[in-house]
Design an enzyme around this catalytic site. Structure first.
Site, mmCIF file in Angstrom:
data_model
loop_
_atom_site.group_PDB
_atom_site.id
_atom_site.type_symbol
_atom_site.label_atom_id
_atom_site.label_comp_id
_atom_site.label_asym_id
_atom_site.label_seq_id
_atom_site.Cartn_x
_atom_site.Cartn_y
_atom_site.Cartn_z
ATOM 1 N N ASP A 220 11.108 32.722 60.824
ATOM 2 C CA ASP A 220 10.621 31.436 61.318
ATOM 3 C C ASP A 220 11.677 30.340 61.178
ATOM 4 O OD1 ASP A 220 8.426 33.092 61.262
ATOM 5 O OD2 ASP A 220 7.030 31.521 60.659
ATOM 6 N N GLU B 34 7.526 37.093 68.656
ATOM 7 C CA GLU B 34 6.238 37.550 68.135
ATOM 8 C C GLU B 34 5.138 36.761 68.845
ATOM 9 O OE1 GLU B 34 7.297 36.700 63.927
ATOM 10 O OE2 GLU B 34 5.604 35.290 63.988
#
Length: 833
Positions: free
Chosen positions: A391, A461
Site C-alpha cells: 500500500d 488488487e
C-alpha cells in the site's frame, strides 16, 4: 497452532473452524515463549575432508534463541524476522553421536515484528503465526562449502551466466575446485564444466565464483498460456585437496526474459520473452496457521490454470520453495512482495497502517529478509517481479537496502516500488500500479467505465468482493443459526467474513444489491442460487473488461483479483472455497479469462473480440442472439472477422438491446475452423445499474439505481434432460466424463448448476451422507441452455482420497430447472455409464 493441530489438540476438520469456535481459544498460552526440539546424529564421513557443521534457518516467526546441546548459538536479536534465514557455524558445540537442537520462539506481534500477517482478510490466528514455519536444516560439509544457491541469468540466445558464493569455514586459507554439470529438460548432460578450478579462499571468507556458458538451440520457457515450460538443470560439487567438500543441490532454471515499462499514463506493462504480457491473476494467501500442503497447492495451481489465469500475487506470503518449483513446472507467473498495514510498512508517512516505526535494528532485519528471499527465488523463471512495498512505498533507506540485496543476488527482473499510486522513491520511480478498489460488490458495468478500478492500467488488487461457498461447504463451518443469518439478517456482522473492525465484516453492500436486483430470497437455497449468479456475473465482467481493453488507447495492462483463495473457511474474497470446491466466482472467471473469447461491454452495448494467445487463429465467426425470457428471438446476427494474436478488438454495437422490455438473454458464440472457441450467456435489462462515482470510498462505489431482474423469478420450469458418459479412465484413477444437457423446452434453461457428489454411510457429513467431489474441473458450468439446444460439457475428477469409489453422482439444478440426480457408477474398479 499448526503443531497443536498436527498432534490433535485441536481439530480444524470438524470443530475449530465451525461457527465462532476459533474465537474461544485463549491467547494467553501464546503470550509466552515456546520450544521446538529435535535430535540428530553427527557422524564422520570418509568422503568429506574435515568436518564442519552448520544450522540453516529459513523461516521462524518472528524471533528465536537457538541452542545446541544447551549452549547458545544465537539469540533473538540476531535470529529475527519471519523471512530472515541465516546460517550459523555450530561445529564447536556439536558432539559425536546424538545432538539436541533447541529453538525458543518468542510471541509474535504484527505491529512490532516482521511476520506473516493477514491484515483484514480473516480473524487473526490465536498464535499470530508464531513458530518455526519453514524447515531448519543441519548441514555437514568440509572446510569449504557453497554459501546458498547459485544465481542464474539467461538470454534468449541460450547464454547462461551462473554465479555462486563459496565459503571457507576453516581458519587457514585453502584452494578449492568447483565442478558443474548442465542437463537439458530430458536430463541429458549438455556440458561438463570444470570451471573455477584452483579458487583460493582466505580463512573464514566468502568469494563469488562466476561461469558463463552457451546452450545451443535453447528451449524457451513460456507462461502456460503461450507455450511449454522446459527446465534445465545444473549440479555442482566443491572439492579441496582432491576430496569432496560439499555438494550443491540440483537447481532448475528456464531460459526466458522478463522486463517492464511505464507507458505515458504511468501504467506498468510486463514483457515476457519480449512480448507484451497482460497479467490476469489473483491474490494468494497462506493457510491461517502457516501449514503448507503440497497436494493442496497442486490443486490450487490446477484451478489457476483451469480458470485461464496466468499469475498469482504473494503479498507477504512468500511460502516455501516448492511453490516456486511448481510454478516453474506449470507456467504460472508470480508477483512476490512484502505485505501492507503492519510492521512492514511502519513509515512516518503511512497514515493507514498500525506498524511501529522502524529503528536501526529493523533495517538489518529487512536486509537479512530480502537477501534470503532473493536467494531462494532468483533462479526461478516463474518470477515476474518483486514489490518492495504494497500500500505504501518503503523509505529511502529501506529501498536502498532492498535494491542492493536483490542486485547482489543478480536479480534480473523488475523491482516495483509499491502496488499503489500513493507515492514512490526516486531510486525506483513510479511503480505503475493502482490500488483504487473496489473490494466490495459493484455491478458489471463498473468495469467498463473510465474511473477508479475499471479496466485501464494495472490493478494490483481489486474485485467485487465475491466468493460465496455452496451449501455443502457452508455446512462444514456454519451452524444452523449462522446459515439463517446469511439470508434472514442481511446486515449482520459475520464471523467468517473479515475481522470485526474491518469494512468487510458484513455482507450488507452485497446483499443490498442482491435484494434489489433479484428480489428478497425465499429460502437459504434461493439465496445461494442468487448469490452464485451475482458472483458469476461479477468476476466474468471484471476479467472480460480487462481482456477487452488490453489494447485500448489506455491499455488495461493487468489485474490481480482480490483474492484467489482464503486462509480459512470464508464467505467472500475467493475464486474457490477453502475446501477446494469451485462455484460461481470460479466459473465466471473461467469464462471471462478465456484465451479466445467474445465479450459484451455493458456500458457501450458493443462486443469485443479477445485473443490472449500469441498465435493468430485466422478467420472466425462471432454469433450473437438476443432472446427474451419466453424464448422468443429478438435479434440474431453473425459476423466474420479475424483473430489477431495477443490483441483485443471492438466489433460493433448491438442496438437491438434497446428493444428489451424487462429481462433478456444474450448468447455470444465464437467459432474458428468450425469449432466453438467460446460460448457465453448474459442476462440483461434495458436500464443498467447507475453508479455514483462521486461518493466512492476506497473499497466501494455506491449504486443509486439497481437493474431489475425480477422477471427471472417468474420463469416457468424448463425440461432439461441430463446424460453422462464415461469417455475414458485416465492413469492413476482419473476419470473423464461427458455430460450432455438437452433442453426439451421452448424456453431457456437458465443458470444450470452441475456438481459431482459422493455418498457415504455417514449422515453426519451431510443430511444425506454426501460430500462434494474435489478436486474437479469442468469445461463449463453454471450455464444457460437455449431452447431445444443440446450442450455437451466435460468433467474430470479422480478416484481415491475422500471418494467412496462406489456412489459418485451428478446433481443438476438451476434457476428454472428442477433438481435431479444422475448416477455415475463406479463398481469393482470398472466404469459404467
Amino acid at each position: 497452532m499448526a503443531t497443536f493441530l498436527e498432534n490433535k489438540v485441536y481439530h480444524d476438520d470438524d470443530s475449530l473452524f465451525f461457527s465462532e469456535n476459533l474465537d474461544q481459544i485463549t491467547q494467553a498460552k501464546f503470550q509466552v515463549p515456546w520450544f521446538y526440539r529435535a535430535e540428530f546424529e553427527v557422524q564422520s564421513s570418509y568422503a568429506i575432508v574435515d568436518n564442519y557443521l552448520q544450522v540453516k534457518t529459513h523461516g521462524i516467526s518472528s524471533r528465536a534463541d537457538i541452542y545446541l546441546n544447551g549452549a547458545l548459538v544465537v539469540d533473538k536479536n540476531v535470529q529475527a524476522g519471519a523471512y530472515a534465514g541465516r546460517t550459523f557455524d555450530i561445529g564447536s558445540k556439536a558432539i559425536p553421536g546424538k545432538n539436541v537442537l533447541l529453538i525458543r520462539v518468542y510471541p509474535t506481534d504484527y505491529n512490532r515484528d516482521f511476520a506473516l500477517g493477514f491484515v483484514d482478510w480473516n480473524p487473526y490466528p490465536p498464535d499470530n503465526g508464531t513458530g518455526v514455519w519453514r524447515d531448519v536444516e543441519i548441514k555437514q560439509t568440509g572446510s569449504v562449502a557453497f554459501a546458498g544457491t547459485p544465481r542464474l541469468a539467461t538470454t534468449l540466445d541460450g547464454t547462461v551466466q551462473m554465479k555462486a558464493d563459496v565459503r571457507n569455514w576453516g581458519s587457514a586459507s585453502t584452494t578449492a575446485d568447483v565442478h558443474c554439470k548442465i542437463f537439458d529438460p530430458k536430463d541429458r548432460e549438455l556440458t561438463n564444466l570444470g570451471l573455477a578450478n584452483g579458487v583460493t579462499l582466505a580463512a573464514m571468507s566468502v568469494q563469488e565464483i562466476s561461469m558463463k556458458f552457451k546452450i545451443d538451440n535453447p528451449l524457451i520457457w513460456w507462461p502456460a498460456q503461450w507455450g511449454e515450460q522446459p527446465l534445465y538443470n545444473v549440479s555442482c560439487t566443491l572439492s579441496t585437496r582432491g576430496q569432496l567438500s560439499d555438494v550443491m543441490p540440483n537447481v532448475r532454471f528456464g531460459i526466458r526474459t522478463v522486463t517492464s515499462t511505464l507507458n505515458e499514463f504511468n501504467d506498468t506493462t510486463f514483457f515476457v520473452n519480449g512480448k507484451p504480457f497482460q497479467v490476469l491473476g489473483a491474490g494468494y494467501t497462506s493457510d491461517i496457521f502457516l501449514r503448507f500442503d503440497e497436494n493442496k497447492l497442486r490443486t490450487q495451481f490446477l484451478y489457476v490454470l483451469d480458470m485461464g489465469l496466468n499469475a498469482i500475487r504473494l503479498e507477504g506470503k512468500q511460502e516455501h520453495p516448492f511453490l516456486y518449483e511448481l510454478a516453474d513446472e506449470t507456467g504460472i507467473m508470480i508477483l512476490a512482495g512484502w505485505e501492507c498495514c503492519d510492521k512492514w510498512e511502519g513509515w512516518s508517512y503511512n497514515d493507514e497502517g498500525s506498524g511501529e516505526k522502524w529503528k536501526d535494528a529493523d533495517y538489518a532485519i529487512a536486509n537479512a529478509s530480502m537477501r534470503h528471499e532473493a536467494a531462494m527465488m532468483q533462479s526461478h523463471p516463474s518470477l515476474l517481479a518483486f514489490l518492495v512495498g504494497s500500500d505504501f512505498w518503503p523509505d529511502d533507506r529501506a529501498v536502498r537496502i532492498y535494491v542492493d540485496a536483490l542486485r547482489a543476488f543478480d536479480w534480473d527482473i523488475p523491482i516495483i516500488a509499491s502496488a499503489s499510486q500513493r507515492g514512490y522513491p526516486d531510486l525506483l520511480g513510479n511503480g505503475g500500479m493502482k490500488m483504487d478498489g473496489p473490494y466490495d460488490w459493484v455491478p458489471p458495468n463498473y468495469w467498463y467505465s473510465d474511473q477508479l478500478g475499471a479496466a485501464f492500467g494495472f490493478g494490483s488488487e481489486l474485485g467485487a468482493g465475491v466468493g460465496t461457498p455452496e451449501l455443502r461447504s457452508l455446512k462444514r463451518f456454519l451452524s444452523s443459526s449462522d446459515l439463517d443469518d446469511l439470508w434472514k439478517h442481511p446486515r449482520k456482522g459475520l464471523y467468517h467474513m473479515s475481522t470485526n473492525v474491518s469494512s468487510f465484516y458484513t455482507r450488507e453492500i452485497y446483499n443490498e444489491a442482491l435484494w434489489a436486483r433479484y428480489g428478497a430470497p425465499t429460502s437459504l437455497e434461493n439465496y445461494l442460487l442468487k448469490a452464485q449468479l451475482m458472483d458469476y456475473e461479477a468476476t466474468r465482467a471484471e476479467f472480460e473488461a480487462y481482456g477487452a481493453k488490453w489494447t485500448a488507447e489506455r491499455p488495461a495492462t493487468g489485474l490481480i483479483y482480490w483474492m484467489l483463495n482464503n486462509a480459512w473457511p470464508s464467505l467472500h474474497w475467493n475464486l474457490f472455497d477453502y475446501y477446494l470446491h469451485p462455484a460461481g466466482s470460479y466459473f465466471g472467471t473461467k469464462v471471462g479469462a478465456r484465451l479466445q473469447h467474445v465479450a459484451y461491454d455493458y456500458l457501450t452495448r458493443s462486443f469485443y473480440l479477445i485473443n490472449r494467445s500469441k498465435s493468430s487463429l485466422g478467420p472466425c465467426t462471432v454469433e450473437a442472439e438476443l432472446l427474451d425470457v419466453n424464448g422468443t428471438t429478438i435479434s440474431k446476427t453473425a459476423t466474420r472477422t479475424q483473430l489477431s494474436p495477443n490483441n483485443s478488438t471492438r466489433l460493433f454495437e448491438m442496438t437491438e438491446i434497446n428493444q428489451i422490455r424487462d429481462v433478456a438473454l444474450l448468447k455470444l458464440v465464437l467459432k474458428g475452423n468450425d469449432s466453438v472457441l467460446s460460448r457465453n450467456v448474459y442476462h440483461l435489462t434495458p436500464k443498467p445499474d447507475t453508479l455514483d462515482f462521486d461518493n466512492s470510498t476506497w473499497y466501494h462505489t455506491p449504486v443509486t439505481k439497481f437493474s431489475d431482474f425480477g422477471a427471472l423469478n417468474t420463469l416457468p420450469q424448463a425440461d432439461l434432460s441430463v446424460k453422462t458418459l464415461i469417455k475414458m479412465r485416465k492413469p492413476a484413477g482419473h476419470i473423464h466424463v461427458k455430460v450432455t444437457l438437452q433442453n426439451r423446452s421452448k424456453l431457456p434453461a437458465v443458470f444450470v448448476r452441475l456438481n459431482l457428489v459422493d455418498f457415504f454411510d455417514r449422515p453426519e457429513i451431510d443430511d444425506d451422507g454426501s460430500v462434494d467431489v474435489v478436486p474437479v474441473t469442468w469445461s463449463d458450468n453454471y450455464v444457460t441452455v437455449w431452447p431445444e439446444e443440446t450442450l455437451e460439457l466435460e468433467v474430470n475428477f479422480r478416484l481415491g482420497g475422500q471418494l467412496a469409489t462406489r456412489a459418485v453422482r451428478l446433481e443438476v439444478d438451476g434457476w428454472n430447472v428442477a433438481k435431479q440426480t444422475v448416477g455415475v457408477s463406479i463398481k469393482g474398479g470398472g466404469l459404467q455409464e
